[in-house]
Design a protein around this motif. Structure first.
Motif, PDB file in Angstrom:
ATOM      1  N   ILE A 186      -9.882   1.041   1.066  1.00 18.43           N
ATOM      2  CA  ILE A 186      -8.562   1.256   1.014  1.00 18.43           C
ATOM      3  C   ILE A 186      -8.399   2.159   2.446  1.00 18.43           C
ATOM      4  N   ASP A 187      -7.496   1.852   3.456  1.00 23.75           N
ATOM      5  CA  ASP A 187      -7.450   2.616   4.670  1.00 23.75           C
ATOM      6  C   ASP A 187      -5.789   2.490   4.894  1.00 23.75           C
ATOM      7  N   ASP A 188      -5.053   2.204   4.079  1.00 21.41           N
ATOM      8  CA  ASP A 188      -3.608   2.042   4.627  1.00 21.41           C
ATOM      9  C   ASP A 188      -2.763   2.169   3.299  1.00 21.41           C
ATOM     10  N   HIS A 189      -1.459   2.200   3.424  1.00 24.90           N
ATOM     11  CA  HIS A 189      -0.513   2.333   2.292  1.00 24.90           C
ATOM     12  C   HIS A 189      -0.031   1.104   1.856  1.00 24.90           C
TER      13      HIS A 189
ATOM     14  N   ASN B  13      -2.132  11.374  -1.245  1.00 19.68           N
ATOM     15  CA  ASN B  13      -0.672  12.067  -1.571  1.00 19.68           C
ATOM     16  C   ASN B  13       0.023  10.701  -1.907  1.00 19.68           C
ATOM     17  N   PHE B  14      -0.026   9.599  -0.974  1.00 18.58           N
ATOM     18  CA  PHE B  14       0.525   8.525  -1.304  1.00 18.58           C
ATOM     19  C   PHE B  14       0.545   7.836  -2.618  1.00 18.58           C
ATOM     20  N   VAL B  15      -0.707   8.018  -3.322  1.00 18.15           N
ATOM     21  CA  VAL B  15      -1.011   7.391  -4.558  1.00 18.15           C
ATOM     22  C   VAL B  15      -0.115   8.185  -5.588  1.00 18.15           C
ATOM     23  N   LYS B  16      -0.162   9.521  -5.451  1.00 16.70           N
ATOM     24  CA  LYS B  16       0.765  10.424  -6.047  1.00 16.70           C
ATOM     25  C   LYS B  16       2.190   9.856  -6.596  1.00 16.70           C
ATOM     26  N   ILE B  17       2.567   9.498  -4.949  1.00 22.67           N
ATOM     27  CA  ILE B  17       4.059   9.239  -4.985  1.00 22.67           C
ATOM     28  C   ILE B  17       4.175   7.806  -5.650  1.00 22.67           C
ATOM     29  N   LYS B  18       3.462   6.845  -5.507  1.00 17.03           N
ATOM     30  CA  LYS B  18       3.395   5.770  -6.080  1.00 17.03           C
ATOM     31  C   LYS B  18       3.222   5.724  -7.483  1.00 17.03           C
ATOM     32  N   ALA B  19       2.466   6.657  -8.288  1.00 14.92           N
ATOM     33  CA  ALA B  19       2.328   6.762  -9.394  1.00 14.92           C
ATOM     34  C   ALA B  19       3.502   6.998 -10.052  1.00 14.92           C
ATOM     35  N   GLU B  20       4.229   8.085  -9.575  1.00 12.03           N
ATOM     36  CA  GLU B  20       5.686   8.363 -10.371  1.00 12.03           C
ATOM     37  C   GLU B  20       6.555   7.367 -10.031  1.00 12.03           C
ATOM     38  N   GLU B  21       6.499   6.771  -8.875  1.00 16.42           N
ATOM     39  CA  GLU B  21       7.502   5.655  -8.565  1.00 16.42           C
ATOM     40  C   GLU B  21       7.330   4.484  -9.810  1.00 16.42           C
TER      41      GLU B  21
END
Length: 271
Positions: free
Chosen positions: A40-43, A71-79
């Motif tokens: 994995i290397d992108d959003h 940080n992006f994973v944490k955001i998506k986990a909440e979403e």
């Protein structure tokens, strides 16, 4: 139904899978459906993984090194309202706090360490297999070939260099034994001749005989025999056309350092 875990990684995902299986072993006999999402290397890849996890009613574990991806994973986990466990983040932060340094943030570092480890093991196995001229086929496959009479530190040097990830074969030279033809086919820059002061060799062989419980008068340690062997070895080494190192009064580490310098100058290994 087996629990499903998506393991997200910026490398192959081996570390993440190992940790998940270790934890799963404490539940339900360790049965778990692990689905790796490597490199994995992108959003976009992270979003795709969350979509898959949502459909499968799974949760996510991740071993991502780069802070922006974590940080992006944490955001998506909440979403997505999907549990996502950071397997590296807390440990990296603790290391950073204790040592007062920032991590390298280099994806795949563990895999590189594993590659170095296995290359070292392979070199050690090679040195053992092709020690003392056991199999001349190793001469053409070796990174370096050590040539010399008995007790010139060929085996210790082979093992030391193997720990530097070099494949080493060594060939003993004795007047009664015809050197293998492979020795004259290998490029001379891959060979290193080893010689030694006859007086010191005499002392070493006398001690060797004592250790073996043999008489000190054995031909192996006679001075005339030693001179004969050294003279013969010198002829063979000259025929090969390779560099020669006098190992008299040198520690294995010192001789190995000289060999490494020779190989670097010859382009066989990089600095």
């Amino acid at each position: 139904m087996l629990p499903i875990v998506y393991v997200l990684s910026d490398s192959v995902g081996e570390t993440g899978e190992f940790v998940v299986r270790a934890v799963a072993s404490q539940f339900n006999g360790g049965h778990v459906d692990i689905r790796r999402v490597p490199y994995i290397d992108d959003h976009e890849s992270i979003v795709e993984a969350f979509e898959l996890a949502k459909e499968a009613n799974a949760f996510i574990a991740y071993t991502l090194v780069l802070p922006n991806l974590r940080n992006f994973v944490k955001i998506k986990a909440e979403e997505y309202n999907i549990p996502a466990v950071d397997l590296l983040g807390d440990l990296m932060e603790t290391f950073s706090n204790v040592h007062g340094k920032q991590p390298n943030y280099s994806p795949g570092s563990m895999r590189q360490l594993d590659a170095d480890y296995f290359k070292r093991v392979e070199a050690i196995e090679f040195a053992v297999k092709y020690d003392d001229g056991k199999d001349p086929r190793g001469i053409l496959r070796a990174d370096v070939v050590l040539v010399g009479v008995s007790r010139t530190s060929k085996t210790p040097l082979s093992m030391y260099l193997a720990h530097k990830r070099l494949k080493v074969a060594n060939v003993p030279i004795a007047p009664e034994v015809t050197p293998p033809e492979e020795l004259f086919l290998v490029p001379s820059k891959k060979c290193i001749g080893l010689t030694i002061n006859p007086d010191q060799l005499n002392e070493i062989r006398q001690e060797r005989l004592k250790t073996l419980g043999l008489t000190r008068n054995a031909n192996y340690a006679k001075f005339e025999r030693i001179l004969e062997e050294l003279e013969y070895a010198e002829k063979i080494i000259k025929r090969i056309g390779c560099p020669t190192i006098n190992v008299s009064n040198k520690a294995v580490e010192e001789t190995a350092g000289i060999i490494l310098d020779i190989l670097k100058k010859g382009g066989k290994i990089s600095g």
